[in-house]
Every structure is written in structure tokens, then in C-alpha cells.
Design a protein around this motif. Structure first.
Motif, PDB file in Angstrom:
ATOM      1  N   PRO A 329      25.861  78.263  28.968  1.00 46.08           N
ATOM      2  CA  PRO A 329      25.563  77.020  28.246  1.00 46.08           C
ATOM      3  C   PRO A 329      24.218  77.056  27.520  1.00 46.08           C
ATOM      4  CG  PRO A 329      26.396  76.542  30.442  1.00 46.08           C
ATOM      5  CD  PRO A 329      26.160  78.019  30.391  1.00 46.08           C
ATOM      6  N   GLU A 330      23.258  77.773  28.075  1.00 48.57           N
ATOM      7  CA  GLU A 330      21.934  77.840  27.457  1.00 48.57           C
ATOM      8  C   GLU A 330      21.995  78.512  26.082  1.00 48.57           C
ATOM      9  OE1 GLU A 330      19.141  76.542  28.487  1.00 48.57           O
ATOM     10  OE2 GLU A 330      19.867  75.778  30.410  1.00 48.57           O
ATOM     11  N   LYS A 331      22.949  79.416  25.918  1.00 52.11           N
ATOM     12  CA  LYS A 331      23.100  80.100  24.635  1.00 52.11           C
ATOM     13  C   LYS A 331      23.999  79.325  23.675  1.00 52.11           C
ATOM     14  CE  LYS A 331      22.414  84.763  26.513  1.00 52.11           C
ATOM     15  NZ  LYS A 331      23.028  86.100  26.717  1.00 52.11           N
ATOM     16  N   LEU A 332      24.997  78.646  24.240  1.00 54.13           N
ATOM     17  CA  LEU A 332      25.946  77.926  23.378  1.00 54.13           C
ATOM     18  C   LEU A 332      25.333  76.666  22.787  1.00 54.13           C
ATOM     19  CD1 LEU A 332      28.778  77.489  22.219  1.00 54.13           C
ATOM     20  CD2 LEU A 332      29.388  76.340  24.355  1.00 54.13           C
ATOM     21  N   PHE A 333      24.546  75.942  23.572  1.00 56.51           N
ATOM     22  CA  PHE A 333      24.044  74.639  23.129  1.00 56.51           C
ATOM     23  C   PHE A 333      22.584  74.724  22.685  1.00 56.51           C
ATOM     24  CE2 PHE A 333      27.570  73.592  25.948  1.00 56.51           C
ATOM     25  CZ  PHE A 333      28.268  72.683  25.164  1.00 56.51           C
ATOM     26  N   ASN A 334      22.312  74.013  21.605  1.00 54.16           N
ATOM     27  CA  ASN A 334      20.960  73.905  21.080  1.00 54.16           C
ATOM     28  C   ASN A 334      20.451  72.495  21.398  1.00 54.16           C
ATOM     29  OD1 ASN A 334      18.688  73.425  19.353  1.00 54.16           O
ATOM     30  ND2 ASN A 334      19.341  75.130  18.059  1.00 54.16           N
ATOM     31  N   ALA A 335      19.421  72.406  22.242  1.00 52.68           N
ATOM     32  CA  ALA A 335      18.930  71.108  22.714  1.00 52.68           C
ATOM     33  C   ALA A 335      17.713  70.616  21.932  1.00 52.68           C
ATOM     34  CB  ALA A 335      18.594  71.196  24.204  1.00 52.68           C
ATOM     35  N   GLU A 336      17.513  71.165  20.736  1.00 51.11           N
ATOM     36  CA  GLU A 336      16.357  70.776  19.929  1.00 51.11           C
ATOM     37  C   GLU A 336      16.317  69.277  19.668  1.00 51.11           C
ATOM     38  OE1 GLU A 336      14.603  71.544  15.385  1.00 51.11           O
ATOM     39  OE2 GLU A 336      16.337  72.695  16.125  1.00 51.11           O
ATOM     40  N   TYR A 337      17.496  68.654  19.494  1.00 50.92           N
ATOM     41  CA  TYR A 337      17.552  67.233  19.159  1.00 50.92           C
ATOM     42  C   TYR A 337      17.913  66.366  20.363  1.00 50.92           C
ATOM     43  CZ  TYR A 337      17.697  69.231  14.460  1.00 50.92           C
ATOM     44  OH  TYR A 337      17.416  69.956  13.322  1.00 50.92           O
ATOM     45  N   ASN A 338      17.894  66.962  21.550  1.00 55.89           N
ATOM     46  CA  ASN A 338      18.146  66.191  22.757  1.00 55.89           C
ATOM     47  C   ASN A 338      16.842  65.544  23.206  1.00 55.89           C
ATOM     48  OD1 ASN A 338      18.940  65.086  25.181  1.00 55.89           O
ATOM     49  ND2 ASN A 338      19.242  67.049  26.226  1.00 55.89           N
ATOM     50  N   GLU A 339      16.775  64.224  23.122  1.00 56.39           N
ATOM     51  CA  GLU A 339      15.565  63.490  23.496  1.00 56.39           C
ATOM     52  C   GLU A 339      15.634  62.961  24.912  1.00 56.39           C
ATOM     53  OE1 GLU A 339      15.185  60.499  20.522  1.00 56.39           O
ATOM     54  OE2 GLU A 339      14.949  61.932  18.866  1.00 56.39           O
TER      55      GLU A 339
END
Length: 438
Positions: A329-339
Motif C-alpha cells: 500500500p505504501e507504494k500504491l497510494f500517494n498520501a501527499e494530499y491526505n490531511e
């Protein structure tokens, strides 16, 4: 005249009757006993682990020892205790209990604060002790549904020439059924059993990043719905309402893939659905799914609160066995916009929907795929950005779990105001809409 003689039974009753002071002390003794039993229960079943279990058990047990003395004190005869002591115990019992409870909480948090730097279990317990009360506050004071209505009518840009408007193709996919839905949305039959099981599981998950109630994961039925969506997309659906979007979701056409981006709500049931439903494309392309807080559900419920911290990919271990070998999941998802958790006072549903529209048109991609979103959010989106006088089923009904629709979103300016408008030609690609349960 001599006063009447009391019967032996009355005399015995007056001797054994407890005074208010003794009752107050007994209540304190019972409180510490309950706390001790809870600590022992948590220890036996492994709700805590490592030094956290030792701390929780010993700490509460230490307060159980004085409770034994309180028990003896409370069971003393009134004559032996003395009238002044009884009055003092009665008046000071509440304040003493309150002060002791505050001291316990301070010590408990202080020890967890120290342990968190070495032990993830303590860090998770400390974090959950913050998000659970926040969930309660949001239920009571949330502004999610509080925005000025009616909103500016999107029809204001309806007649603008095409050259004066920007357009994006949008795909909405609702998440599969969550553990929260499984407990609360299946009627009253068997509800008590489902709720009891959920509470026990919540306690078992206390030291983890998982939860049944806050930011609920997909349940087994929800994961099955995600797999069914994937199977639907894998079949040749060339006769559907929007075959080009099906090709895009499947990931067969490189040009369509390159001109599209996949996003999902930062809530776990939504990101999990995106991974399961679009697995074929994601595995083939190796692209990332962007987690957007602006897609977070519009609701007061605690399950609409994010359990992940800002810039953090949420715990998605429940879907691992449904994904490809080596799935991370760490590679699949980009959490840059997760606040992370939505704000209690400064956020509302309309603001987040506008933020999503703005984000969409900031991207160079022609198609934005919401691989996992939410029922109330999608319904509010249709209500807010479709011409106000236009009748559409999505304004009153919600999408089925794992349903898929596509539409064109327009952006235009008029009289100095930016408008976003949904073209009425909405395509239902899979399942469609249903009436919301009251």
C-alpha cells in the motif's frame, strides 16, 4: 412518660444501615474494583502487549489495594467511625474521587507518552485516545452539512460558449460495504449481536492502526463487491453507456491511461475499493492512487473520520490477500494530499467538494477517476453542481456499493465568480442508484 421501646429487628436495622459517608466510600471502592477487573481482562486477552500490559495492569492494581482499606472503612460501625468522620467522608467523597481520577488520567497519559517513542502499541493507544473523543465532538458539533443553501446555480454558465469553459471527464465509484455498514445498516434483526461483536473486536484492535468504528475498513461483503466490480470491468463491456471509460478503467488503452488520474477518499473503505476494483489497471501500469481529504465523506458519524495521520497511508491489511503478490500500500497510494482528520469547525461538505473541483482542474489530465468515494458526498455533489432546476435521481438517491457513473464537469466564470457545472448527461455504467435508508 417513657419513650416506646424499639423492637429488636428495628434496632438491628438501624445498626447495619450505612450512612451517606460510608456509601460514598463504598462507591469509590467499587470504582477501583471495576478498573482493576478491566485491566485484568485486557491483560488476559492481550488487548495490550509488551510493557503496555504490565503498566496497565499494575497501575490499576495499585489503586485496587487502597480500595480494600476503603472497603473495611466503609463497613465499620457508625459508632466506631464517629459522627465527624462520617460527615467528612460524605462531603469529601466526590472531590476525592474526582481528584484521584484526574491524577490517574495524567499518570496514564504521561507513561503512554514516554512508551510511544519505543513501542508502536503505546503510540497507537495514545493516538486512538485522541481520535475517539474527537469523533464524539464531531457528532455533536460537526459543520459538515452547514453551508449556505441554495448554492449558486451552476446553470449560470450553461450557455457560455465551449471556448469559454474547461471540461473534465469524471468517474464516481462508490466504496464497497464497510464494517460500520455491516453493523448499523442491516436492520434491527441481529443488531445487538453485531454490535457486541464489533465492540469486542474494537477492544482487540486497541493497540493497532485498525478500527471497526473510526474510519471502518471494508467487510468481507465489501471486498467481494470490489472483486465483482473488477470482474465486470474485465469482461468486454463494449455495449455499455460509456465504453471508452470502461477501457480507461480497465487500463487497456495506454493513451487513455496517460490522460487520466486515479484518486480516492482518504477513508479506508474508499481506498480499499479503489485498489480492489481497479486492480487490473493498477497492477499493469504501476501508477499511484492519490488520497484526497477533500473527498472525505459528508457525515457526522465517527466512521467518516480518518484514522490515518496527515501524509500517511492508512492501514489496508484487510485487502492484502485479494491483491497481487508483493502488493505494498505504501507504494500504491500517494498520501501527499491526505490531511488526516477533517477539521471540527473550519470544514464543511461544500467546501471540500469545491476543493475537489479546483484540484481536478489544476491537473493536466482529461479524466479524473474517483476510484473510491462516498454515498452522501456523491449525492451532495449532484445536488450542488447540477442545474438546480434539473431533476436527477442522484440528487435524491445514493449510489449502490461499488456502483460506477461517469459525467462531464464544466468550469466557467461569470460576473467574476467561478462556477462548476455537471452536464446532465450522466452515464450509469454499473449498478446505479438506490433509495437511501432512513
Amino acid at each position: 412518660p417513657h419513650p416506646p421501646t424499639m423492637s429488636s429487628s428495628s434496632s438491628s436495622s438501624s445498626t447495619t444501615k450505612r450512612t451517606p459517608g460510608q456509601q460514598s466510600v463504598l462507591a469509590q471502592q467499587q470504582l477501583w474494583t471495576v478498573l482493576w477487573i478491566v485491566a485484568a481482562f485486557m491483560s488476559v486477552f492481550g488487548f495490550f502487549n509488551g510493557p503496555v500490559v504490565l503498566f496497565s495492569f499494575v497501575f490499576t492494581a495499585l489503586f485496587f489495594i487502597p480500595s480494600l482499606f476503603l472497603s473495611v472503612f466503609a463497613s465499620s460501625d457508625t459508632a466506631e467511625l464517629g459522627e465527624d468522620a462520617v460527615v467528612a467522608a460524605s462531603e469529601g467523597g466526590f472531590l476525592s474521587s474526582l481528584a484521584t481520577l484526574i491524577i490517574m488520567v495524567i499518570i496514564y497519559y504521561a507513561v503512554l507518552f514516554v512508551l510511544q517513542f519505543k513501542y508502536p502499541a503505546a503510540r497507537n493507544v495514545l493516538y486512538k485516545s485522541q481520535i475517539f473523543p474527537m469523533g464524539v465532538l464531531i457528532m455533536a458539533f460537526s459543520r459538515d452539512f452547514k453551508w449556505k443553501k441554495p448554492v449558486p446555480n451552476p446553470a449560470a454558465i450553461k450557455d457560455l460558449p465551449a471556448s469559454a469553459k474547461q471540461t473534465r471527464r469524471i468517474v464516481f465509484i462508490r466504496h464497497g460495504e464497510s464494517e460500520w455498514n455491516e453493523v448499523f445498516n442491516r436492520g434491527m434483526k441481529g443488531f445487538a449481536g453485531r454490535l457486541s461483536s464489533a465492540i469486542i473486536k474494537e477492544l482487540q484492535l486497541l493497540t493497532t492502526k485498525d478500527s471497526v468504528f473510526v474510519d471502518a475498513s471494508l467487510c468481507e461483503e465489501g471486498m467481494e463487491q470490489g472483486k465483482e466490480l473488477r470482474e465486470f470491468l474485465s469482461s468486454k463491456q463494449l455495449d455499455c453507456a460509456d465504453p471508452q471509460i470502461i477501457e480507461c478503467l480497465r487500463g487497456d488503452d495506454d493513451q487513455l491511461v496517460q490522460d487520466s488520474v486515479i484518486v480516492a477518499s482518504n477513508l479506508r473503505r474508499a481506498s480499499g475499493t479503489a485498489a480492489l476494483g481497479l486492480r487490473q489497471r493498477l497492477h499493469r501500469t504501476g501508477e499511484q492512487v492519490y488520497l484526497l481529504s477533500c473527498l472525505q465523506e459528508i457525515s457526522r458519524n465517527v466512521d467518516a473520520n480518518a484514522i490515518s495521520r496527515p501524509k500517511e497511508v492508512p492501514d489496508l491489511h484487510v485487502i492484502n490477500h485479494h491483491m497481487w503478490e508483493g502488493f505494498d500500500p505504501e507504494k500504491l497510494f500517494n498520501a501527499e494530499y491526505n490531511e488526516g482528520q477533517k477539521s471540527l469547525l473550519s470544514s464543511n461538505g461544500y467546501k471540500r467538494m469545491r476543493d475537489f473541483c479546483e484540484w481536478t482542474f489544476e491537473q493536466s489530465k482529461g479524466t479524473v477517476i474517483v476510484g473510491g468515494g462516498h454515498s452522501f458526498y456523491f449525492r451532495a455533489f449532484f445536488q450542488s453542481f447540477m442545474d438546480l432546476d434539473h431533476e436527477f435521481i442522484g440528487k435524491t438517491n445514493i449510489m449502490h456499493n461499488s456502483a460506477v457513473v461517469s459525467f462531464t464537469l464544466e468550469r466557467g466564470e461569470k460576473d467574476g465568480r467561478v462556477y462548476y457545472r455537471i452536464d446532465p448527461d450522466v452515464k450509469v455504467l454499473y449498478k446505479g442508484f438506490k433509495a437511501a435508508k432512513k
